[in-house]
Design a protein around this motif. Structure first.
Motif, PDB file in Angstrom:
ATOM      1  N   VAL A   1       0.875  -1.069   0.081  1.00 19.61           N
ATOM      2  CA  VAL A   1       0.059  -0.072   0.124  1.00 19.61           C
ATOM      3  C   VAL A   1       0.782   1.012  -0.142  1.00 19.61           C
ATOM      4  O   VAL A   1       1.785   1.342   0.866  1.00 19.61           O
ATOM      5  CB  VAL A   1      -0.729   0.012   1.118  1.00 19.61           C
ATOM      6  N   ARG A   2       0.585   2.221  -0.661  1.00 20.29           N
ATOM      7  CA  ARG A   2       1.335   3.290  -0.863  1.00 20.29           C
ATOM      8  C   ARG A   2       1.623   4.271   0.222  1.00 20.29           C
ATOM      9  O   ARG A   2       2.451   4.800   0.643  1.00 20.29           O
ATOM     10  CB  ARG A   2       1.120   4.061  -2.237  1.00 20.29           C
ATOM     11  N   ARG A   3       0.480   4.476   0.733  1.00 17.72           N
ATOM     12  CA  ARG A   3       0.161   5.375   1.819  1.00 17.72           C
ATOM     13  C   ARG A   3       0.769   4.931   3.158  1.00 17.72           C
ATOM     14  O   ARG A   3       1.226   5.652   3.917  1.00 17.72           O
ATOM     15  CB  ARG A   3      -1.491   5.590   2.045  1.00 17.72           C
ATOM     16  N   ASN A   4       0.571   3.539   3.344  1.00 19.01           N
ATOM     17  CA  ASN A   4       1.277   3.046   4.728  1.00 19.01           C
ATOM     18  C   ASN A   4       2.209   2.119   4.595  1.00 19.01           C
ATOM     19  O   ASN A   4       2.501   1.799   5.841  1.00 19.01           O
ATOM     20  CB  ASN A   4      -0.289   2.735   5.632  1.00 19.01           C
TER      21      ASN A   4
ATOM     22  N   ALA B   1       0.266  -6.519   1.527  1.00 17.71           N
ATOM     23  CA  ALA B   1      -0.825  -7.351   1.181  1.00 17.71           C
ATOM     24  C   ALA B   1      -0.603  -8.308   0.266  1.00 17.71           C
ATOM     25  O   ALA B   1       0.218  -8.320  -0.635  1.00 17.71           O
ATOM     26  CB  ALA B   1      -2.071  -6.352   1.061  1.00 17.71           C
ATOM     27  N   ASP B   2      -1.377  -9.581   0.394  1.00 15.22           N
ATOM     28  CA  ASP B   2      -1.492 -10.467  -0.405  1.00 15.22           C
ATOM     29  C   ASP B   2      -2.779 -11.229  -0.814  1.00 15.22           C
ATOM     30  O   ASP B   2      -3.502 -11.280   0.345  1.00 15.22           O
ATOM     31  CB  ASP B   2      -0.442 -11.562  -0.393  1.00 15.22           C
ATOM     32  N   TRP B   3      -2.878 -11.515  -1.949  1.00 14.51           N
ATOM     33  CA  TRP B   3      -4.152 -12.448  -1.911  1.00 14.51           C
ATOM     34  C   TRP B   3      -4.112 -13.152  -3.130  1.00 14.51           C
ATOM     35  O   TRP B   3      -3.542 -13.042  -4.314  1.00 14.51           O
ATOM     36  CB  TRP B   3      -5.423 -11.084  -2.102  1.00 14.51           C
TER      37      TRP B   3
ATOM     38  N   LYS C   1      -9.035  -3.464   4.248  1.00 13.01           N
ATOM     39  CA  LYS C   1      -8.367  -3.256   5.599  1.00 13.01           C
ATOM     40  C   LYS C   1      -6.854  -2.809   5.352  1.00 13.01           C
ATOM     41  O   LYS C   1      -6.618  -1.941   6.149  1.00 13.01           O
ATOM     42  CB  LYS C   1      -8.764  -4.606   6.331  1.00 13.01           C
ATOM     43  N   ALA C   2      -6.452  -3.567   4.579  1.00 14.94           N
ATOM     44  CA  ALA C   2      -4.862  -3.164   4.340  1.00 14.94           C
ATOM     45  C   ALA C   2      -4.670  -1.822   3.759  1.00 14.94           C
ATOM     46  O   ALA C   2      -3.819  -1.138   4.096  1.00 14.94           O
ATOM     47  CB  ALA C   2      -4.243  -4.171   3.412  1.00 14.94           C
ATOM     48  N   ILE C   3      -5.678  -1.346   2.871  1.00 13.78           N
ATOM     49  CA  ILE C   3      -5.297   0.088   2.257  1.00 13.78           C
ATOM     50  C   ILE C   3      -5.735   1.023   3.386  1.00 13.78           C
ATOM     51  O   ILE C   3      -5.141   2.025   3.208  1.00 13.78           O
ATOM     52  CB  ILE C   3      -6.570   0.267   1.140  1.00 13.78           C
ATOM     53  N   ASN C   4      -6.802   0.840   4.351  1.00 11.82           N
ATOM     54  CA  ASN C   4      -7.294   1.870   5.253  1.00 11.82           C
ATOM     55  C   ASN C   4      -6.550   1.663   6.500  1.00 11.82           C
ATOM     56  O   ASN C   4      -6.734   2.590   7.484  1.00 11.82           O
ATOM     57  CB  ASN C   4      -8.526   1.741   5.426  1.00 11.82           C
ATOM     58  N   HIS C   5      -5.563   0.811   6.736  1.00 14.67           N
ATOM     59  CA  HIS C   5      -4.782   0.874   8.024  1.00 14.67           C
ATOM     60  C   HIS C   5      -4.105   1.899   8.200  1.00 14.67           C
ATOM     61  O   HIS C   5      -3.154   2.271   7.072  1.00 14.67           O
ATOM     62  CB  HIS C   5      -3.905  -0.611   7.964  1.00 14.67           C
ATOM     63  N   ARG C   6      -3.995   2.372   9.262  1.00 15.56           N
ATOM     64  CA  ARG C   6      -3.179   3.659   9.696  1.00 15.56           C
ATOM     65  C   ARG C   6      -2.136   3.351  10.485  1.00 15.56           C
ATOM     66  O   ARG C   6      -2.086   2.590  11.514  1.00 15.56           O
ATOM     67  CB  ARG C   6      -4.407   4.758  10.413  1.00 15.56           C
TER      68      ARG C   6
END
Length: 172
Positions: free
Chosen positions: A130-133, A137-139, A167-172
């Motif tokens: 994820v770029r932001r945090n 992630a893997d799927w 959830k991975a994208i929005n994790h802070r």
């Protein structure tokens, strides 16, 4: 078809089904081997170009565009930040830009490719960051590609768990 990303080799996997008497039936492919090669080569080039696009700071879309039919369409789940229906080279590029805003890296590993006429089914595992945090992630991913004249006409990805991705994208 089985692929090893370290060697770039792709091998076709024949499909077997059972008839009503529970006897295996070997299914041939609607495309002959000569016709399959351009489609498989297109998919390999697409995966490589997608990985390079995300890794580069310049966001050069030309490598991906070379693998796409001018009338291509990609369908993404509406629940994802880059969800929707994206049409043509411009639409696909806009989707890639939206996708790249979320993911800083992506690698498709161990794709198994099943050619079925003008459709390629790809079962793979995706590893991304994820770029932001910077969360990894893997799927597992199943994708349907429709190919026309050795270019991708349609792409339909089926994600295993979009809630886990969010959830991975929005994790802070």
């Amino acid at each position: 078809m089985i692929s090893d990303r370290s060697t770039g080799m792709l091998r076709v996997r024949r499909c077997r089904t059972l008839n009503t008497d529970k006897q295996p039936i070997e299914r041939g492919f609607a495309m002959n081997a000569q016709e399959q090669q351009p489609a498989l080569a297109t998919l390999t080039r697409f995966y490589e170009a997608e990985t390079a696009y995300l890794a580069s700071g310049t966001r050069d879309f030309s490598g991906i565009a070379a693998t796409l039919d001018p009338e291509c369409v990609i369908y993404q789940p509406a629940s994802l930040p880059y969800g929707g229906t994206w049409r043509g080279h411009a639409g696909f590029e806009a989707w890639m830009q939206a996708f790249a805003e979320i993911w800083s890296s992506l690698e498709v590993k161990s794709p198994e490719i099943f050619p079925l006429g003008d459709v390629l089914v790809s079962r793979s595992h995706v590893y991304a960051k994820v770029r932001r945090n910077q969360r990894e992630a893997d799927w597992p991913l199943l994708q349907f590609f429709r190919v026309r004249e050795a270019r991708i006409l349609e792409l339909r990805p089926f994600y295993w768990d979009t809630a886990a991705l969010l959830k991975a994208i929005n994790h802070r």
